[in-house]
Design a protein around this motif. Structure first.
Motif, PDB file in Angstrom:
ATOM      1  N   TYR A 428       0.769  -1.098  -0.002  1.00  0.00           N
ATOM      2  CA  TYR A 428       0.048  -0.023  -0.013  1.00  0.00           C
ATOM      3  C   TYR A 428       0.938   1.336   0.049  1.00  0.00           C
ATOM      4  O   TYR A 428       0.879   2.122   1.199  1.00  0.00           O
ATOM      5  CB  TYR A 428      -0.850   0.007   1.468  1.00  0.00           C
ATOM      6  N   TRP A 430       0.444   4.077  -1.321  1.00  0.00           N
ATOM      7  CA  TRP A 430      -0.481   5.085  -1.213  1.00  0.00           C
ATOM      8  C   TRP A 430      -0.465   5.603   0.422  1.00  0.00           C
ATOM      9  O   TRP A 430      -0.748   6.723   0.881  1.00  0.00           O
ATOM     10  CB  TRP A 430      -1.809   4.914  -1.721  1.00  0.00           C
ATOM     11  N   GLY A 434       1.445   8.644  -0.396  1.00  0.00           N
ATOM     12  CA  GLY A 434       0.282   9.616  -0.510  1.00  0.00           C
ATOM     13  C   GLY A 434      -0.026  10.474   0.834  1.00  0.00           C
ATOM     14  O   GLY A 434      -0.082  11.763   0.669  1.00  0.00           O
ATOM     15  N   ILE A 474      -5.537   3.725  -7.347  1.00  0.00           N
ATOM     16  CA  ILE A 474      -4.602   3.856  -6.008  1.00  0.00           C
ATOM     17  C   ILE A 474      -4.291   2.486  -5.385  1.00  0.00           C
ATOM     18  O   ILE A 474      -3.089   2.424  -4.948  1.00  0.00           O
ATOM     19  CB  ILE A 474      -5.262   4.934  -5.380  1.00  0.00           C
ATOM     20  N   ALA A 490       0.530   6.565  -6.372  1.00  0.00           N
ATOM     21  CA  ALA A 490       1.228   6.422  -4.942  1.00  0.00           C
ATOM     22  C   ALA A 490       1.218   7.805  -4.313  1.00  0.00           C
ATOM     23  O   ALA A 490       0.839   7.834  -3.083  1.00  0.00           O
ATOM     24  CB  ALA A 490       2.494   5.747  -4.981  1.00  0.00           C
ATOM     25  N   TYR A 491       1.370   8.801  -4.928  1.00  0.00           N
ATOM     26  CA  TYR A 491       1.886  10.155  -4.286  1.00  0.00           C
ATOM     27  C   TYR A 491       0.528  11.194  -4.568  1.00  0.00           C
ATOM     28  O   TYR A 491       0.124  11.494  -3.649  1.00  0.00           O
ATOM     29  CB  TYR A 491       2.879  10.717  -5.171  1.00  0.00           C
ATOM     30  N   LYS A 493      -2.477  11.260  -6.410  1.00  0.00           N
ATOM     31  CA  LYS A 493      -4.057  11.198  -6.365  1.00  0.00           C
ATOM     32  C   LYS A 493      -4.495  10.750  -4.951  1.00  0.00           C
ATOM     33  O   LYS A 493      -5.360  11.546  -4.430  1.00  0.00           O
ATOM     34  CB  LYS A 493      -4.348   9.812  -7.100  1.00  0.00           C
ATOM     35  N   PRO A 494      -3.820   9.970  -4.054  1.00  0.00           N
ATOM     36  CA  PRO A 494      -4.075   9.988  -2.675  1.00  0.00           C
ATOM     37  C   PRO A 494      -4.056  11.353  -1.945  1.00  0.00           C
ATOM     38  O   PRO A 494      -4.732  11.503  -1.048  1.00  0.00           O
ATOM     39  CB  PRO A 494      -3.301   8.705  -2.054  1.00  0.00           C
ATOM     40  N   PHE A 552     -10.358   6.151  -4.029  1.00  0.00           N
ATOM     41  CA  PHE A 552      -9.114   5.199  -3.529  1.00  0.00           C
ATOM     42  C   PHE A 552      -9.193   3.748  -4.213  1.00  0.00           C
ATOM     43  O   PHE A 552      -8.138   3.153  -4.482  1.00  0.00           O
ATOM     44  CB  PHE A 552      -9.063   4.898  -2.277  1.00  0.00           C
TER      45      PHE A 552
END
Length: 650
Positions: A428, A430, A434, A474, A490-491, A493-494, A552
């Motif tokens: 995970y 994110w 994120g 995500i 990973a960065y 969008k979350p 997500f």
């Protein structure tokens, strides 16, 4: 004639209003609002999102001694791991990660790297040499075992008899050696500079895998994009290096009088009380170790300790400029920011400000979210774009100005995610990248009154990616994701998701209460995605299943639209539609004929009944303009339908 015209207009309005009412009676969207995973609680993980009454996790404490040989670029030494099994089941073996085996020509990571290479390409002439393996239960009559099995980047160590549940302790020891890669997959390695070699050492010792209540042993191989998931424990490690090296590492230096002379000890003391940067080793002293070190020949051993951490890293070089300053933490506590860098990186436009950046970053996160727990925060200049470990970063020695602030702040932000909140980075990404990118937004806005600022809130910059048919969700595992998508899923969008929660959906106070509760509840523990979802909902008091499911765990987009604004009796009706797959509350910016303005927020539940909604705005003022999301927080993919009429906003 006037009377007849009014009757006709009234009749038309009545017919039109009937059409509005009919338009709203459509098939409902309740499925978009239902829970999408099994989020019920149990004795280990409560439905409220907190650790359950019987939550457990295992512990791994390390004692390590290694020697760095700069002639053949190797690390060799020994390790003893004290492993405590707090789980409710006995364990016949444990698993360790051997990430240096990634640097072999036949490793899974090498064989799954594209021919053209990528960020995670690395040397292929490395790997561990393991010997003298022994495991022994800490109980009377136990016999040592030497049985083990190595598979790629994993090592299975067997016990002579199962390690007892609920407190059983075992010791695992071995010798290990490896060649330090020059190109270490942008996470570690070595760099030749004018005054020597910079060794950035990470993933350098056998590390215990996590055994948890979710999947048991987390033993995914180390391929490249997926990072790490590790148990917490105490580390006591010694690094022997040539006498002219400076060593910085995770945790507190235990033997400063053995490795620093009186002058350097005095500078260290001054730095510990200074809010501005103090040189420990000046640029003109790099090639004169006799000015700062107590010995002038042979090797010297640096000894470090850190408590309740999930990993350690260190750097060693004869080429370091070294400076430091005090970090002021809440409740009168302090720590020390340190930077080491070669003369190639020196200068006030470059690494000369690294310690200033480090101090500001740590102080901000400590004040806003959770107090920094470690005694030092070290920024190391290396041939690495940016990589984090507890209390220590590796950042590019070429970075300057805003790029150096950005990477320094980002890597130190990782001390909160995943070093304090110990998520599974390999599955995970994110939950650390994120979340960290999100908190970076506020630290960058705060630093030096916005000297460098942040553009995370300019979410519509990412519409091209959000509408790209090759986009991924995500929830895609980092080792599976297309590398061209990794930065977004990973960065960015979350991080945008959390930004929308704070600035648009929940508001700052409700969000901050919930987010801090998440950090406090899961500090030094292992939360799963559902734990995060549950605690945010419980503390904020909002069912957000629709948001987790669509943003997500999906690839749909936000496209809220104003279809029209029409009169309805003495009021006006704003006809709205949801043309995207992500439902969202609708914030309306209203402009009246008299020039006054107002903001109205419609709840997300308007979309449960369908994709069209008629909002009756009751006011004795005449509307002349309406805009969805006037502050432009949402990454709405079609701004052309956000306003009525369009011409007033041109």
């Amino acid at each position: 004639m006037i009377h007849i015209r009014r009757v006709a207009l009234l009749t038309l309005a009545l017919l039109f209003s009937t059409n509005w009412l009919l338009a709203q009676v459509t098939e409902n969207n309740q499925d978009d609002f239902n829970d999408f995973t099994y989020r019920q609680g149990n004795v280990y993980r409560a439905a409220s999102g907190t650790p359950g009454p019987e939550y457990w996790q295992n512990e791994a404490d390390y004692q390590i001694e290694v020697t760095l040989n700069e002639n053949d670029h190797t690390i060799a030494g020994n390790i003893e791991i004290t492993y405590t099994n707090n789980s409710p089941e006995s364990l016949p073996f444990i698993w360790l990660h051997l990430e240096q085996n990634r640097f072999k020509s036949d490793s899974r990571g090498t064989l799954t790297t594209p021919i053209q290479g990528n960020r995670y390409s690395g040397d292929i002439d490395g790997g561990y040499a393991i010997s003298q393996v022994s495991s022994l239960l800490d109980k009377r009559g136990s016999k040592p075992s030497t049985r083990y099995l190595i598979t790629d980047t994993r090592m299975q160590v067997f016990f002579d008899e199962p390690l007892p549940a609920k407190g059983g302790v075992a010791k695992i020891s071995m010798n290990f050696e490896f060649k330090i890669p020059e190109k270490g997959m942008d996470r570690m390695g070595r760099l030749q500079v004018q005054d020597g070699t910079i060794y950035a050492l990470a993933q350098w010792y056998p590390r215990v895998a996590v055994f948890d209540d979710v999947v048991g042993w987390n033993i995914e191989p180390y391929l490249g994009a997926g990072e790490f998931y590790l148990e917490y424990g105490d580390f006591d490690y010694k690094v022997t290096v040539p006498y002219d090296h400076i060593v910085v590492g995770s945790g507190a230096l235990q033997n400063p009088k053995n490795v620093l002379n009186e002058e350097l000890l005095d500078r260290m003391e001054r730095a510990s009380q200074s809010d501005s940067t103090v040189y420990l080793v000046r640029p003109d002293e790099i090639t004169q170790p006799e000015l700062t070190r107590p010995r002038q020949e042979g090797n010297i051993t640096w000894h470090f300790k850190i408590e309740n951490a999930r990993d350690v890293a260190f750097a060693s070089s004869s080429a370091f400029i070294w400076d430091a300053a005090r970090i002021q933490l809440p409740e009168g506590r302090t720590a020390m920011a340190q930077s080491v860098y070669p003369r190639e990186s020196d200068g006030t436009e470059a690494w000369g400000r690294s310690t200033e950046y480090s101090k500001a970053s740590i102080e901000h996160y400590s004040s806003k979210w959770y107090v920094y727990p470690y005694p030092v925060a070290v920024n190391v200049a290396a041939d690495i774009n940016g990589m984090e470990y507890p209390g220590l970063n590796f950042c590019s020695y070429n970075s300057k100005g805003s790029s150096l602030w950005g990477v320094t702040d980002h890597e130190f932000g990782h001390n909160w995610f995943p070093m304090i909140v110990g998520t599974n980075e390999r599955r995970y990404a994110w939950m650390d990248e994120g979340f960290n990118t999100f908190i970076n937004h506020y630290s960058s806005e705060a630093f030096n009154e916005g000297e460098y600022g942040s553009n995370l809130d300019q979410t519509r910059r990412y519409v091209n990616w959000l509408t790209n048919p090759d986009r991924e969700g995500i929830d895609t595992y980092p080792d599976v994701a297309n590398t061209s998508n990794l930065g977004m899923i990973a960065y960015m969008k979350p991080a945008m998701g959390l930004l929308m929660l704070r600035e648009y959906i929940l508001g700052a106070e409700r969000f901050d209460n919930a987010f801090k509760a998440y950090i406090n509840s899961w500090a030094y523990k292992h939360p799963q995605p559902n734990d995060f979802f549950n605690i945010m909902e419980n503390v904020a008091g909002e069912n957000l299943s629709w948001f987790w499911k669509s943003w997500f765990y999906g690839t749909d987009n936000i496209d809220l639209a104003i279809e029209n604004v029409v009169p309805y009796g003495d009021d006006q009706v704003i006809i709205l539609s949801n043309k995207g797959g992500v439902p969202m509350p609708v914030k309306l910016g209203l402009i009246y004929e008299d020039g006054s303005r107002e903001t109205v927020m419609l709840p997300v539940e308007i979309w449960q009944r369908g994709d069209r909604w008629n909002y009756q705005h009751r006011s004795d003022k005449v509307l002349t303009g309406v805009e969805i999301d006037p502050e432009k927080i949402l990454p709405d993919i079609n701004i052309a339908n956000d306003k009525w009429p369009n011409k007033i906003y041109e």
